[in-house]
Design an enzyme around this catalytic site. Structure first.
Site, PDB file in Angstrom:
ATOM      1  N   ALA A  14       0.827  -1.206   0.000  1.00 20.12           N
ATOM      2  CA  ALA A  14       0.000   0.000   0.000  1.00 20.12           C
ATOM      3  C   ALA A  14       0.862   1.257   0.000  1.00 20.12           C
ATOM      4  O   ALA A  14       1.982   1.264   0.526  1.00 20.12           O
ATOM      5  CB  ALA A  14      -0.921  -0.005   1.219  1.00 20.12           C
ATOM      6  N   TYR A  60       0.026 -13.242   0.613  1.00 22.88           N
ATOM      7  CA  TYR A  60      -0.061 -12.978   2.046  1.00 22.88           C
ATOM      8  C   TYR A  60       0.164 -14.267   2.837  1.00 22.88           C
ATOM      9  O   TYR A  60       0.847 -14.266   3.868  1.00 22.88           O
ATOM     10  CB  TYR A  60      -1.427 -12.393   2.408  1.00 22.88           C
ATOM     11  CG  TYR A  60      -1.788 -11.123   1.670  1.00 22.88           C
ATOM     12  CD1 TYR A  60      -0.812 -10.279   1.155  1.00 22.88           C
ATOM     13  CD2 TYR A  60      -3.117 -10.760   1.483  1.00 22.88           C
ATOM     14  CE1 TYR A  60      -1.144  -9.112   0.481  1.00 22.88           C
ATOM     15  CE2 TYR A  60      -3.471  -9.599   0.822  1.00 22.88           C
ATOM     16  CZ  TYR A  60      -2.482  -8.787   0.307  1.00 22.88           C
ATOM     17  OH  TYR A  60      -2.819  -7.637  -0.362  1.00 22.88           O
ATOM     18  N   LEU A  76      -4.197  -3.117   4.553  1.00 21.10           N
ATOM     19  CA  LEU A  76      -5.149  -3.484   3.503  1.00 21.10           C
ATOM     20  C   LEU A  76      -6.394  -2.596   3.568  1.00 21.10           C
ATOM     21  O   LEU A  76      -6.619  -1.892   4.558  1.00 21.10           O
ATOM     22  CB  LEU A  76      -5.544  -4.956   3.662  1.00 21.10           C
ATOM     23  CG  LEU A  76      -4.392  -5.967   3.571  1.00 21.10           C
ATOM     24  CD1 LEU A  76      -4.890  -7.371   3.907  1.00 21.10           C
ATOM     25  CD2 LEU A  76      -3.768  -5.946   2.184  1.00 21.10           C
ATOM     26  N   HIS A  81      -9.589  -5.913   7.070  1.00 26.43           N
ATOM     27  CA  HIS A  81      -8.776  -5.849   8.282  1.00 26.43           C
ATOM     28  C   HIS A  81      -9.040  -7.006   9.244  1.00 26.43           C
ATOM     29  O   HIS A  81      -8.100  -7.634   9.743  1.00 26.43           O
ATOM     30  CB  HIS A  81      -9.010  -4.512   8.991  1.00 26.43           C
ATOM     31  CG  HIS A  81      -8.382  -3.356   8.286  1.00 26.43           C
ATOM     32  ND1 HIS A  81      -8.522  -2.048   8.712  1.00 26.43           N
ATOM     33  CD2 HIS A  81      -7.615  -3.301   7.164  1.00 26.43           C
ATOM     34  CE1 HIS A  81      -7.861  -1.248   7.892  1.00 26.43           C
ATOM     35  NE2 HIS A  81      -7.318  -1.973   6.945  1.00 26.43           N
ATOM     36  N   LYS A  99      -6.053   1.466  11.051  1.00 19.23           N
ATOM     37  CA  LYS A  99      -7.402   1.849  11.466  1.00 19.23           C
ATOM     38  C   LYS A  99      -8.279   2.079  10.232  1.00 19.23           C
ATOM     39  O   LYS A  99      -7.749   2.403   9.149  1.00 19.23           O
ATOM     40  CB  LYS A  99      -7.349   3.070  12.376  1.00 19.23           C
ATOM     41  CG  LYS A  99      -6.501   4.235  11.850  1.00 19.23           C
ATOM     42  CD  LYS A  99      -7.195   4.999  10.765  1.00 19.23           C
ATOM     43  CE  LYS A  99      -6.268   5.848   9.942  1.00 19.23           C
ATOM     44  NZ  LYS A  99      -6.879   6.244   8.657  1.00 19.23           N
ATOM     45  N   ARG A 168     -10.914   5.137  -0.250  1.00 16.57           N
ATOM     46  CA  ARG A 168     -11.728   6.002   0.603  1.00 16.57           C
ATOM     47  C   ARG A 168     -12.972   6.490  -0.128  1.00 16.57           C
ATOM     48  O   ARG A 168     -13.916   6.959   0.511  1.00 16.57           O
ATOM     49  CB  ARG A 168     -10.902   7.195   1.079  1.00 16.57           C
ATOM     50  CG  ARG A 168      -9.746   6.813   1.983  1.00 16.57           C
ATOM     51  CD  ARG A 168      -8.777   7.984   2.166  1.00 16.57           C
ATOM     52  NE  ARG A 168      -7.621   7.616   2.974  1.00 16.57           N
ATOM     53  CZ  ARG A 168      -6.566   6.970   2.513  1.00 16.57           C
ATOM     54  NH1 ARG A 168      -6.520   6.621   1.227  1.00 16.57           N
ATOM     55  NH2 ARG A 168      -5.554   6.665   3.300  1.00 16.57           N
TER      56      ARG A 168
END
Length: 326
Positions: A14, A60, A76, A81, A99, A168
């Site tokens: 990321a 992963y 991620l 999460h 978070k 987002r």
């Protein structure tokens, strides 16, 4: 210098991990950045530029299956999460997850149960509580430096509308401003005061299934509270704690050094302002170091899952009670 550093792996290449957390792990005392899981080798190259001996895994699961990796950092998308935190704990890894660690408060139960069952450390990457400015403010409040606290205000905004692919801006990945940055305006007030809201009201402007603007009003046992977060406004961040004999203002409460120098203003009677500066502290690095001390030495971790669950409970109430804005 810790003699036996914790070997860390990162799940996913990321942008945030590349820019902030992987360098922080690499630089932190007591930590060693040992692995990165990504199916695209080109995404690993910027990480290898500052950590040449980094081992790259093509999945992963491959990273989690390596017994040499002791702790994992999970950056991620939000909706993944809980799943990968649980998988990492099952694989015997300590977990530091970005978070919001969960999408709803009910999802914390399996995380806390798995943490207790395995005896491993699992925590949300809520880095601001590691920053000395927040510890300083908490002590000022406790010492009644501004008298009795009457009201807290908070604001955090940026504009991501041009980045349409940003997670987002996508409802299916748990996007929106509240989960991404609402944790800061809510959690910081809880951290400083040790209080929980008894009443929560909110209003949200929705855009394609994500909250583009959220306004929160709340009543805590000893003070009132108001804040807003937005992913469609000019960048701004600020927290103010207003008492009957003074006021505390944080000018870069959440992204110090990126948004500007961390400064705590203590406003006193007679228009006197005392400014305390924190120019160099890196809360990402401090977070990793605190995590490693907990793993190696059993030190109490400053931000346990129970604290993060409390913030998520407020977020759930904000979403449940919200009035829709035009």
């Amino acid at each position: 210098m810790m003699q036996n550093p914790v070997n860390w792996g990162v799940l996913g290449a990321a942008k945030f991990a590349r820019q902030y957390m992987a360098p922080a792990i690499h630089a932190a005392e007591g930590a060693r950045l040992a692995g990165l899981a990504t199916s695209d080798p080109t995404k690993a190259e910027p990480f290898q530029a500052f950590c040449p001996d980094l081992t790259v895994y093509d999945s992963y699961d491959a990273l989690l299956n390596n017994p040499q990796i002791e702790a994992v950092y999970i950056p991620l998308p939000n909706h993944l999460h809980v799943e990968w935190s649980l998988k990492a704990l099952d694989a015997g890894k300590h977990v530091l997850c970005e978070k919001p660690m969960a999408m709803t408060v009910s999802e914390f139960a399996p995380l806390i149960n798995k943490r207790d069952e395995t005896g491993l450390l699992a925590a949300e990457a809520y880095m601001i509580v590691q920053h000395p400015q927040w510890k300083f403010v908490r002590k000022l409040i406790a010492d009644k430096a501004i008298g009795n606290l009457a009201h807290v205000t908070g604001a955090f905004s940026f504009d991501s509308r041009a980045d349409t692919a940003n997670i987002r801006n996508r409802a299916e990945t748990g996007g929106g401003g509240l989960r991404d940055i609402g944790v800061y305006v809510i959690g910081s007030a809880r951290f400083v005061t040790g209080q929980e809201p008894v009443q929560v009201e909110s209003a949200i402007r929705w855009e394609d299934g994500v909250d583009a603007f959220t306004e929160i009003r709340a009543q805590f046992p000893d003070f009132t509270y108001s804040s807003y977060v937005s992913i469609r406004m000019h960048p701004h961040q600020e927290m103010v704690f207003h008492g009957d004999r003074g006021m505390i203002r944080l000018t870069a409460p959440f992204n110090p050094r990126v948004f500007g120098e961390a400064r705590v203003e203590l406003h006193r009677p007679g228009l006197e302002i005392q400014v305390t500066r924190f120019p160099a502290d890196d809360h990402y690095k401090l977070q990793v170091e605190a995590f490693c001390r907990s793993v190696r030495e059993g030190a109490e971790y400053p931000c346990p899952l129970e604290f993060s669950r409390g913030t998520q409970e407020v977020i759930d109430r904000v979403l449940e009670n919200a009035v829709a804005l035009p």
